[in-house]
Scaffold this active site. Structure first.
Site, PDB file in Angstrom:
ATOM      1  N   LEU A 145      -0.864  89.156  33.823  1.00  0.00           N
ATOM      2  CA  LEU A 145      -1.989  88.904  34.724  1.00  0.00           C
ATOM      3  C   LEU A 145      -3.186  88.382  33.924  1.00  0.00           C
ATOM      4  O   LEU A 145      -3.792  87.367  34.274  1.00  0.00           O
ATOM      5  CB  LEU A 145      -2.348  90.213  35.461  1.00  0.00           C
ATOM      6  CG  LEU A 145      -3.577  90.222  36.351  1.00  0.00           C
ATOM      7  CD1 LEU A 145      -3.372  89.339  37.585  1.00  0.00           C
ATOM      8  CD2 LEU A 145      -3.909  91.661  36.815  1.00  0.00           C
ATOM      9  N   SER A 146      -3.507  89.061  32.826  1.00  0.00           N
ATOM     10  CA  SER A 146      -4.710  88.732  32.048  1.00  0.00           C
ATOM     11  C   SER A 146      -4.649  87.334  31.457  1.00  0.00           C
ATOM     12  O   SER A 146      -3.591  86.850  31.065  1.00  0.00           O
ATOM     13  CB  SER A 146      -4.888  89.743  30.907  1.00  0.00           C
ATOM     14  OG  SER A 146      -4.978  91.037  31.423  1.00  0.00           O
ATOM     15  N   GLU A 147      -5.829  86.722  31.389  1.00  0.00           N
ATOM     16  CA  GLU A 147      -5.968  85.389  30.787  1.00  0.00           C
ATOM     17  C   GLU A 147      -7.213  85.413  29.906  1.00  0.00           C
ATOM     18  O   GLU A 147      -8.012  86.357  29.998  1.00  0.00           O
ATOM     19  CB  GLU A 147      -6.147  84.326  31.883  1.00  0.00           C
ATOM     20  CG  GLU A 147      -4.932  84.202  32.786  1.00  0.00           C
ATOM     21  CD  GLU A 147      -5.088  83.065  33.803  1.00  0.00           C
ATOM     22  OE1 GLU A 147      -6.185  82.460  33.874  1.00  0.00           O
ATOM     23  OE2 GLU A 147      -4.099  82.787  34.508  1.00  0.00           O
ATOM     24  N   TRP A 157      -2.618  89.177  26.286  1.00  0.00           N
ATOM     25  CA  TRP A 157      -2.325  90.618  26.304  1.00  0.00           C
ATOM     26  C   TRP A 157      -1.051  90.947  27.074  1.00  0.00           C
ATOM     27  O   TRP A 157      -1.035  91.846  27.900  1.00  0.00           O
ATOM     28  CB  TRP A 157      -3.520  91.404  26.858  1.00  0.00           C
ATOM     29  CG  TRP A 157      -4.721  91.237  25.981  1.00  0.00           C
ATOM     30  CD1 TRP A 157      -5.845  90.502  26.255  1.00  0.00           C
ATOM     31  CD2 TRP A 157      -4.886  91.761  24.659  1.00  0.00           C
ATOM     32  NE1 TRP A 157      -6.694  90.551  25.175  1.00  0.00           N
ATOM     33  CE2 TRP A 157      -6.124  91.317  24.186  1.00  0.00           C
ATOM     34  CE3 TRP A 157      -4.097  92.567  23.825  1.00  0.00           C
ATOM     35  CZ2 TRP A 157      -6.602  91.633  22.918  1.00  0.00           C
ATOM     36  CZ3 TRP A 157      -4.568  92.892  22.564  1.00  0.00           C
ATOM     37  CH2 TRP A 157      -5.813  92.428  22.126  1.00  0.00           C
ATOM     38  N   GLN A 213     -12.027 115.484  13.336  1.00  0.00           N
ATOM     39  CA  GLN A 213     -13.090 116.367  12.856  1.00  0.00           C
ATOM     40  C   GLN A 213     -12.508 117.696  12.347  1.00  0.00           C
ATOM     41  O   GLN A 213     -12.909 118.195  11.301  1.00  0.00           O
ATOM     42  CB  GLN A 213     -14.106 116.614  13.988  1.00  0.00           C
ATOM     43  CG  GLN A 213     -15.419 117.193  13.519  1.00  0.00           C
ATOM     44  CD  GLN A 213     -16.233 116.223  12.675  1.00  0.00           C
ATOM     45  OE1 GLN A 213     -15.983 115.011  12.702  1.00  0.00           O
ATOM     46  NE2 GLN A 213     -17.158 116.742  11.897  1.00  0.00           N
ATOM     47  N   GLU A 240      -4.793  98.010  31.754  1.00  0.00           N
ATOM     48  CA  GLU A 240      -4.489  98.340  33.163  1.00  0.00           C
ATOM     49  C   GLU A 240      -5.751  98.801  33.906  1.00  0.00           C
ATOM     50  O   GLU A 240      -5.716  99.659  34.781  1.00  0.00           O
ATOM     51  CB  GLU A 240      -3.334  99.336  33.244  1.00  0.00           C
ATOM     52  CG  GLU A 240      -2.088  98.724  32.611  1.00  0.00           C
ATOM     53  CD  GLU A 240      -0.787  99.384  32.968  1.00  0.00           C
ATOM     54  OE1 GLU A 240      -0.700  99.954  34.057  1.00  0.00           O
ATOM     55  OE2 GLU A 240       0.143  99.268  32.154  1.00  0.00           O
ATOM     56  N   GLY A 241      -6.873  98.157  33.520  1.00  0.00           N
ATOM     57  CA  GLY A 241      -8.171  98.441  34.129  1.00  0.00           C
ATOM     58  C   GLY A 241      -9.011  99.321  33.228  1.00  0.00           C
ATOM     59  O   GLY A 241      -8.638 100.449  32.918  1.00  0.00           O
ATOM     60  N   THR A 242     -10.165  98.793  32.807  1.00  0.00           N
ATOM     61  CA  THR A 242     -11.072  99.573  31.942  1.00  0.00           C
ATOM     62  C   THR A 242     -11.577 100.813  32.690  1.00  0.00           C
ATOM     63  O   THR A 242     -11.451 100.912  33.924  1.00  0.00           O
ATOM     64  CB  THR A 242     -12.298  98.725  31.567  1.00  0.00           C
ATOM     65  OG1 THR A 242     -12.966  98.363  32.796  1.00  0.00           O
ATOM     66  CG2 THR A 242     -11.917  97.464  30.808  1.00  0.00           C
ATOM     67  N   GLU A 291     -14.529 101.374  33.373  1.00  0.00           N
ATOM     68  CA  GLU A 291     -15.532 100.883  34.339  1.00  0.00           C
ATOM     69  C   GLU A 291     -14.832 100.431  35.630  1.00  0.00           C
ATOM     70  O   GLU A 291     -15.305 100.710  36.738  1.00  0.00           O
ATOM     71  CB  GLU A 291     -16.335  99.723  33.725  1.00  0.00           C
ATOM     72  CG  GLU A 291     -17.250 100.121  32.573  1.00  0.00           C
ATOM     73  CD  GLU A 291     -16.534 100.403  31.250  1.00  0.00           C
ATOM     74  OE1 GLU A 291     -15.334 100.079  31.115  1.00  0.00           O
ATOM     75  OE2 GLU A 291     -17.188 100.967  30.339  1.00  0.00           O
TER      76      GLU A 291
HETATM   77  N1  CAA Z   1      -4.663  98.399  45.362  1.00  0.00           N
HETATM   78  C1  CAA Z   1      -4.266  97.620  46.395  1.00  0.00           C
HETATM   79  N2  CAA Z   1      -4.983  96.571  46.809  1.00  0.00           N
HETATM   80  C2  CAA Z   1      -6.148  96.316  46.154  1.00  0.00           C
HETATM   81  C3  CAA Z   1      -6.606  97.082  45.080  1.00  0.00           C
HETATM   82  C4  CAA Z   1      -5.811  98.186  44.701  1.00  0.00           C
HETATM   83  N3  CAA Z   1      -6.148  98.976  43.673  1.00  0.00           N
HETATM   84  N4  CAA Z   1      -7.782  96.569  44.633  1.00  0.00           N
HETATM   85  C5  CAA Z   1      -8.056  95.525  45.415  1.00  0.00           C
HETATM   86  N5  CAA Z   1      -7.072  95.356  46.334  1.00  0.00           N
HETATM   87  C6  CAA Z   1      -6.979  94.354  47.388  1.00  0.00           C
HETATM   88  C7  CAA Z   1      -8.136  94.490  48.364  1.00  0.00           C
HETATM   89  O1  CAA Z   1      -7.820  95.422  49.387  1.00  0.00           O
HETATM   90  C8  CAA Z   1      -8.257  93.075  48.892  1.00  0.00           C
HETATM   91  O2  CAA Z   1      -7.212  92.858  49.823  1.00  0.00           O
HETATM   92  P1  CAA Z   1      -7.473  92.293  51.328  1.00  0.00           P
HETATM   93  O3  CAA Z   1      -7.598  90.827  51.169  1.00  0.00           O
HETATM   94  O4  CAA Z   1      -6.264  92.685  52.088  1.00  0.00           O
HETATM   95  O5  CAA Z   1      -8.736  92.934  51.815  1.00  0.00           O
HETATM   96  C9  CAA Z   1      -7.920  92.236  47.676  1.00  0.00           C
HETATM   97  O6  CAA Z   1      -7.125  93.053  46.811  1.00  0.00           O
HETATM   98  C10 CAA Z   1      -9.129  91.754  46.936  1.00  0.00           C
HETATM   99  O7  CAA Z   1      -9.845  92.898  46.556  1.00  0.00           O
HETATM  100  P2  CAA Z   1     -11.349  92.863  46.049  1.00  0.00           P
HETATM  101  O8  CAA Z   1     -12.166  92.008  46.959  1.00  0.00           O
HETATM  102  O9  CAA Z   1     -11.753  94.277  45.835  1.00  0.00           O
HETATM  103  O10 CAA Z   1     -11.221  92.111  44.662  1.00  0.00           O
HETATM  104  P3  CAA Z   1     -12.271  92.059  43.494  1.00  0.00           P
HETATM  105  O11 CAA Z   1     -11.989  90.782  42.829  1.00  0.00           O
HETATM  106  O12 CAA Z   1     -13.657  92.338  43.978  1.00  0.00           O
HETATM  107  O13 CAA Z   1     -11.948  93.317  42.554  1.00  0.00           O
HETATM  108  C11 CAA Z   1     -10.699  94.611  41.005  1.00  0.00           C
HETATM  109  C12 CAA Z   1     -10.712  93.743  42.251  1.00  0.00           C
HETATM  110  C13 CAA Z   1     -10.499  96.066  41.436  1.00  0.00           C
HETATM  111  C14 CAA Z   1     -11.913  94.523  40.111  1.00  0.00           C
HETATM  112  C15 CAA Z   1      -9.451  94.068  40.278  1.00  0.00           C
HETATM  113  O14 CAA Z   1      -9.694  92.763  39.844  1.00  0.00           O
HETATM  114  C16 CAA Z   1      -8.977  94.917  39.136  1.00  0.00           C
HETATM  115  O15 CAA Z   1      -8.295  95.916  39.334  1.00  0.00           O
HETATM  116  N6  CAA Z   1      -9.304  94.468  37.890  1.00  0.00           N
HETATM  117  C17 CAA Z   1      -8.726  95.071  36.718  1.00  0.00           C
HETATM  118  C18 CAA Z   1      -7.508  94.276  36.335  1.00  0.00           C
HETATM  119  C19 CAA Z   1      -6.588  95.041  35.456  1.00  0.00           C
HETATM  120  O16 CAA Z   1      -6.331  96.227  35.653  1.00  0.00           O
HETATM  121  N7  CAA Z   1      -6.021  94.323  34.492  1.00  0.00           N
HETATM  122  C20 CAA Z   1      -5.045  94.898  33.625  1.00  0.00           C
HETATM  123  C21 CAA Z   1      -4.046  93.826  33.274  1.00  0.00           C
HETATM  124  S1  CAA Z   1      -2.431  94.389  32.900  1.00  0.00           S
HETATM  125  C22 CAA Z   1      -2.480  94.949  31.323  1.00  0.00           C
HETATM  126  O17 CAA Z   1      -3.291  95.767  31.023  1.00  0.00           O
HETATM  127  C23 CAA Z   1      -1.528  94.404  30.327  1.00  0.00           C
HETATM  128  C24 CAA Z   1      -0.407  95.237  29.930  1.00  0.00           C
HETATM  129  O18 CAA Z   1       0.620  94.699  29.650  1.00  0.00           O
HETATM  130  C25 CAA Z   1      -0.476  96.731  29.805  1.00  0.00           C
END
Ligand code: CAA
Length: 380
Positions: A125-127, A156, A336, A363-365, A367
């Protein structure tokens, strides 16, 4: 209310504990030092069913519940959290997503080998410009006949350089924002997909995190996961489950560091007595044990809610937030307690400390977890 693991869950926990104690503990520091991918251990995890714990047996998995999955990741991470994340990515970011959203053909062709340990998966997912703001995808997927042509760069990608199948998000229609994102099941053996670099990291060093490039990479349409435009929702749903795995990873790291600190404090003598008998150290150990227990309850409860078919978005985020901050706190204190020995690579706590940090980020900070939790509680 029931606070006891079932006999099967206890047996699984003990089996994984014996496996890592026997086969992973003595070599963990060396793998960390050289960022060495644990080839044989990954193969054994697959043979033991640890890469498809909660996938139904019909599709090659062990058919267990999510509490069992959390126990597996916790036990792996208690000794070597690189093993924890390798398994967690395959289990929840890949197998769970495929089982939930895949077609019968995709499950037969791709999930069975992934869940049974004959193949390994990754999630992309990440870019470079899409971290917390996951919706701002720049990777594109253009439809051409019976295939999509993918171009872009992904960051990542845990397991990226060893993965056979990657769940990859790309924009099929940039004009629609997050509703223009589509998920694909990439076959890494096809031409046009390459590893740009394997990151040289602070922690979880033997689990490889890659930057990958796609250059006119063709994905046949049968490998599209879900419908066009469903990719963001699919990614978010997958991450909800993944966060239980990372909570369990953080819990295992904290537990490992706590056990090391406790053992050390009982044998290390200063001023004529074991340091555990000094109140300052004893209270630190008490706080560690208390926070770990709270993290464990949150993590198992989030897993339990998922098993019960209840909403768990908020609970998975709470578990991940609290367990990862606990891991950071406990590992800092574990160093420590060890004094200057804790700063040395002769002891395992500095590795736990370095490994803990990523659990507050991927998988999400923390924050983003707070954002998810606050949105969920405000809408209730
Ligand atoms: N579960 C289900 N649906 C969700 C959701 C959740 N946790 N969060 C958002 N959605 C849905 C919303 O309901 C909305 O859907 P509808 O169109 O049906 O209403 C849609 O997604 C858009 O949601 P938002 O308007 O809230 O989107 P946003 O852009 O404002 O924010 C965010 C979303 C929560 C910030 C999200 O971008 C996020 O979780 N960011 C963190 C990303 C992340 O965790 N990255 C980790 C990458 S993987 C990794 O770490 C690599 C690895 O290999 C381990």
């Amino acid at each position: 209310m029931q606070f006891q693991l079932t006999e099967d869950q206890q047996l699984l926990r003990d089996t994984v504990r014996q496996f890592v104690e026997k086969e992973a503990r003595s070599s963990a520091a060396e793998r960390d030092e050289h960022a060495e991918w644990p080839t044989e251990l990954v193969q054994k995890m697959g043979e033991m069913g640890l890469l498809g714990v909660a996938v139904s047996e019909e599709y090659g998995g062990a058919g267990l519940d999510y509490i069992s999955y959390a126990l597996v990741i916790e036990e792996l991470s208690r000794v070597d959290s690189s093993l924890g994340v390798i398994a967690s990515v395959n289990n929840s970011l890949v197998c769970y997503g495929l089982e939930k959203f895949g077609t019968e053909e995709q499950k037969r062709e791709l999930l069975v080998p992934l869940a049974s340990g004959r193949a390994l998966g990754a999630f992309s997912l990440s870019e470079p410009g899409a971290g917390s703001d996951a919706a701002s995808q720049k990777t594109t997927a253009r439809r051409e006949g019976d295939a999509y042509v993918i171009n872009g760069v992904k960051n990542w990608v845990t397991n990226g350089d060893h993965a056979d199948t990657i769940i990859l998000m790309a924009m099929t229609d940039p004009s629609k924002g997050y509703k223009g994102i589509t998920a694909f099941l990439v076959d890494t053996n096809e031409p046009g997909c390459s590893i740009v670099k394997v990151e040289n990291k602070l922690g979880i060093r033997s689990a490889h995190s890659c930057q990958m490039a796609y250059d006119n990479f063709r994905v046949p349409t049968w490998r599209r996961l879900g419908e066009e435009g469903q990719g963001f929702k699919i990614a978010m749903t997958i991450l909800n489950a993944g966060r239980i795995g990372i909570a369990a990873q953080a819990l295992g790291i904290a537990q490992g560091a706590y056990e090391a600190a406790l053992s050390y404090a009982k044998v290390r003598e200063q001023f004529g007595q074991p340091i555990a008998d000094f109140q300052a150290v004893g209270f630190t150990l008490a706080d560690m044990a208390t926070r770990i227990k709270a993290a464990r309850l949150l993590t198992y409860e989030a897993a339990w809610r998922k098993d019960q078919g209840q909403d768990y978005i908020r609970d998975a985020a709470m578990a991940k937030l609290f367990a990862s901050e606990t891991a950071m706190w406990v590992t800092t204190k574990a160093i420590q307690v060890h004094g200057s020995n804790g700063y040395s690579k002769e002891y395992p706590v500095e590795r736990f400390f370095r490994d803990a940090k990523i659990t507050e980020i991927y998988e999400g900070t923390s924050e983003i977890q707070r954002l998810v939790i606050s949105r969920e509680i405000v809408k209730d």
